[in-house]
Design an enzyme around this catalytic site. Structure first.
Site, mmCIF file in Angstrom:
data_model
loop_
_atom_site.group_PDB
_atom_site.id
_atom_site.type_symbol
_atom_site.label_atom_id
_atom_site.label_comp_id
_atom_site.label_asym_id
_atom_site.label_seq_id
_atom_site.Cartn_x
_atom_site.Cartn_y
_atom_site.Cartn_z
ATOM 1 N N LYS A 198 0.624 -1.070 0.050
ATOM 2 C CA LYS A 198 0.077 0.116 -0.117
ATOM 3 C C LYS A 198 0.870 1.028 0.082
ATOM 4 O O LYS A 198 2.008 1.249 0.142
ATOM 5 C CB LYS A 198 -0.928 -0.007 1.215
ATOM 6 C CG LYS A 198 -1.692 -1.411 1.165
ATOM 7 C CD LYS A 198 -2.786 -1.533 -0.132
ATOM 8 C CE LYS A 198 -3.186 -3.073 -0.163
ATOM 9 N NZ LYS A 198 -4.236 -3.397 0.302
HETATM 10 C C1 LIG Z 1 -5.479 -4.531 0.623
HETATM 11 C C2 LIG Z 1 -6.877 -4.255 0.661
HETATM 12 C C3 LIG Z 1 -7.508 -4.764 1.784
HETATM 13 C C4 LIG Z 1 -7.159 -5.867 2.760
HETATM 14 O O1 LIG Z 1 -6.145 -5.232 3.511
HETATM 15 P P1 LIG Z 1 -5.125 -6.401 4.427
HETATM 16 O O2 LIG Z 1 -4.142 -5.615 4.831
HETATM 17 O O3 LIG Z 1 -4.317 -7.067 3.169
HETATM 18 O O4 LIG Z 1 -5.904 -7.114 5.143
HETATM 19 C C5 LIG Z 1 -8.886 -4.564 1.570
HETATM 20 N N1 LIG Z 1 -9.650 -3.591 0.762
HETATM 21 C C6 LIG Z 1 -8.791 -3.481 -0.264
HETATM 22 C C7 LIG Z 1 -9.356 -2.575 -1.247
HETATM 23 C C8 LIG Z 1 -7.382 -3.602 -0.449
HETATM 24 O O5 LIG Z 1 -6.653 -3.233 -1.278
#
Ligand SMILES: *Cc1c(COP(=O)(O)O)cnc(C)c1O
Length: 411
Positions: A198
């Site tokens: 992210k």
């Molecule tokens: C990455 C992501 C998640 C989940 O996050 P994690 O930290 O991997 O559990 C949920 N929604 C979206 C849109 C994502 O890109």
């Protein structure tokens, strides 16, 4: 702008968000982690780092409450559980998202109802959400996919006219804006992920924000096994897990916050640069960002017209990989979420299929004819990884490579 065409044999390695080449992790994180460890207090119930992180994040977004948790999936679970649907209630969501945004709905006993997307942005819209509304709709989750904000004004108008709370999944949309406001603060609850890939990261981690005091209280309790810390007669009030972030993770996140703005600015600058360099390339469309929106470019997505470029997005991806070493993902997720086993075969708790056993048949009707935008959107998408450490040379390399590949492929 003109492109300088490099010799087609030259391969440039792009920074990656999976290692140090494309992350902002450095001495600031190391210093705060060392400080956290020296205190000897690694739980956030007693330490200061996670508290500081929460306060600072709330301040940046100008929101009343922010809470840290263990993942983006946990953040979505906290949001759904805070709204507290009855078993079998419906939560409208999107057919194109991370599974971590969907399984929390089922864990909370609710039914995910999939809205179609606009194939131009891959986002849900008020128009695609409306036909999914029913007597049993308890919440709407919108995902600002790839960092590009949904049309929130229209969505909020629809939701508020029915008194339905809106959860914004902003895992991919740190500091993206809609009509001058940060996404995550427009709906009732915003959910972030700090996963490795992210905008900012702690490897795993999450954040939840809200301006609503009652929802905030429930989120705090849901993170803490629903134990009423600080209450006169604390007890475990209701069903809840332990979703607490630890102090080491909190220390990394606190240092990362200072770099968030820079990361988003860089991604925006280089994404806009690439879009300019790709003007006029036949058979591809650069990202569409609606007027009034500011994307934070988690990824850079092209729409590829298979009628102009034989083999479409898959063909273009293959050429970019083989000839220029550029990795990209046609289709993003291989299939719409509702075609994954967990949903298509209703694999939940033992053989019970619960909570699907409580669902209205229309709510779990995944006929492809209901999802024209989803299928055409996934057919044409080519997702290019994007990164705050891309520089002019990287952007020109990507642009040149696309020009070259399309020239060779296009009819
Ligand atoms: C990455 C992501 C998640 C989940 O996050 P994690 O930290 O991997 O559990 C949920 N929604 C979206 C849109 C994502 O890109």
């Amino acid at each position: 702008m003109t492109t300088t065409v490099l010799p087609s044999t030259e391969i440039l390695t792009l920074p990656s968000d999976q290692d140090a080449s494309g992350r902002t992790l450095g001495e600031e994180e190391i210093a705060l982690v060392a400080e956290a460890i020296r205190t000897g207090t690694l739980t956030s119930t007693k330490g200061q780092f996670v508290k500081k992180l929460e306060n600072r994040f709330a301040e940046i977004l100008d929101v009343k409450h922010a809470y840290a948790c263990t993942s983006g999936s946990a953040a979505v679970h906290l949001a759904v559980a805070a709204i507290d649907p009855e078993p079998g209630d419906e939560v409208i969501t999107t057919s194109i998202t991370d599974m971590g945004a969907l399984t929390p709905i089922l864990y909370q006993g609710a039914i995910p109802v999939f809205a179609d997307v606009d194939p131009k942005t891959w986002n849900v819209t008020a128009e695609t959400i409306e036909p999914c509304l029913s007597e049993r709709t308890r919440a709407i989750i919108v995902t600002h996919l790839f960092g590009n904000p949904c049309e929130m004004a229209e969505i909020m108008q629809l939701a508020q006219s029915r008194n339905i709370p809106v959860i914004e999944d902003t895992a991919q949309a740190f500091l993206a804006k809609h009509h001058g406001r940060y996404v995550a603060t427009i709906g009732d609850i915003g959910c972030f992920s700090l996963q490795q890939g992210k905008h900012i990261t702690t490897g795993e981690g999450g954040l939840v924000v809200t301006n609503d005091d009652a929802l905030a209280r429930r989120i705090f309790l849901l993170i803490n096994k629903a134990f009423g810390y600080g209450d006169p007669n604390p007890d475990h009030y209701f069903i809840a897990l332990n979703y607490r972030m630890n102090e080491i993770t909190g220390a990394v996140a606190l240092a990362q916050l200072d770099k968030m703005y820079w990361s988003v600015q860089q991604r925006r600058r280089t994404a806009n640069q690439l879009s300019e360099l790709l003007i006029g390339v036949r058979g591809i469309e650069t990202p569409y960002v609606a007027p009034g929106n500011e994307s934070s470019y988690w990824k850079y997505c092209l729409r590829v017209d298979g009628a102009v470029i034989p083999g479409g997005a898959v063909g273009l991806a293959k050429k970019l990989k083989e000839e220029r070493g550029i990795f990209s993902a046609p289709r993003y997720i291989q299939k719409p979420a509702f075609q994954c086993q967990v949903l298509a075969e209703q694999r939940t708790f033992g053989n019970s299929r619960w909570p699907f056993t409580l669902a209205r048949p229309e709510a779990v009707d995944y006929s492809p004819s209901k999802f024209p935008g989803t299928f055409s959107g996934l057919e044409s998408i080519l997702v290019l990884p994007w990164n705050e450490r891309y520089n002019d040379e990287h952007v020109h390399y990507i642009a040149d490579s696309i020009h070259q590949a399309v020239n060779e492929l296009a009819n």
